[in-house]
Motif scaffolding. Structure first.
Motif, short mmCIF file in Angstrom:
data_model
loop_
_atom_site.label_atom_id
_atom_site.label_comp_id
_atom_site.label_asym_id
_atom_site.label_seq_id
_atom_site.Cartn_x
_atom_site.Cartn_y
_atom_site.Cartn_z
N CYS A 1 0.83 -1.21 0.00
CA CYS A 1 0.00 0.00 0.00
C CYS A 1 0.86 1.25 0.00
N GLU B 1 0.77 4.18 -2.74
CA GLU B 1 0.57 5.58 -2.36
C GLU B 1 1.70 6.45 -2.88
N PRO C 1 -5.54 12.67 -0.40
CA PRO C 1 -6.21 11.36 -0.49
C PRO C 1 -7.43 11.31 0.43
N MET D 1 -8.59 4.53 0.24
CA MET D 1 -7.94 3.53 -0.60
C MET D 1 -8.71 2.23 -0.46
N ILE E 1 -7.19 4.53 -5.35
CA ILE E 1 -6.98 5.55 -4.32
C ILE E 1 -7.81 6.75 -4.75
N ARG E 2 -8.71 7.17 -3.87
CA ARG E 2 -9.63 8.26 -4.19
C ARG E 2 -9.05 9.58 -3.67
#
Length: 161
Positions: free
Chosen positions: A75, A79, A98, A101, A150-151
């Protein structure tokens, strides 16, 4: 052009030291921006608007109890790739953060892992502040070991008075 993209283009195109050493220097400098990234020792491969790619070396420092690359290290790699993509892509008048996720782990991470982040052209310039970044981690043999989204929340920068 963003500072990250400018530094990437400079470091990866250094004629005296070669692009391999330049990319290593960039990777070290990028990891200082968010020091937690240094825990995975990312090696950036490519950065351009809407795309970033890096490698997480498989080493003891990122292993889990099974001897594979730990899920949180994966992760972290996703990222870092997303952050490089965001910095290389976002218009100068906007900022990003962010929001969340979502990932799945379809296979064990038994080798170095190549992490990628991708967006589509135009996602950053529209009125919708929600920008989904597609992320994926792949083993040396091509097997996907982690994938998801990932938003990001992308908004105009405040105007300075």
């Amino acid at each position: 052009m963003s500072q990250v993209l400018s530094l990437w283009r400079t470091a990866s195109g250094l004629p005296v030291v070669g692009d391999r050493l330049g990319k290593r220097v960039f990777s070290l400098l990028f990891s200082q921006k968010a020091p937690y990234f240094a825990t995975i020792r990312p090696r950036f491969v490519e950065i351009r608007p809407d795309y970033a790619e890096l490698v997480i070396p498989k080493r003891r420092g990122v292993h889990n109890h099974l001897g594979t690359v730990h899920a949180i290290a994966l992760c972290n790699g996703l990222e870092a790739a997303m952050g490089a993509l965001a910095e290389a892509t976002i218009p100068a008048d906007k900022r990003w953060i962010p929001q969340g996720m979502e990932v799945t782990y379809p296979a064990k991470a038994t080798s170095d892992i190549t992490c990628t982040a991708e967006t589509d052209p135009g996602q950053w310039t529209g009125d919708d502040p929600h920008v989904p970044v597609r992320v994926r981690g792949v083993r040396d043999d091509g097997t996907v070991v982690i994938e998801g989204v990932i938003r990001l929340w992308v908004t105009p920068k405040p105007t300075k008075k």
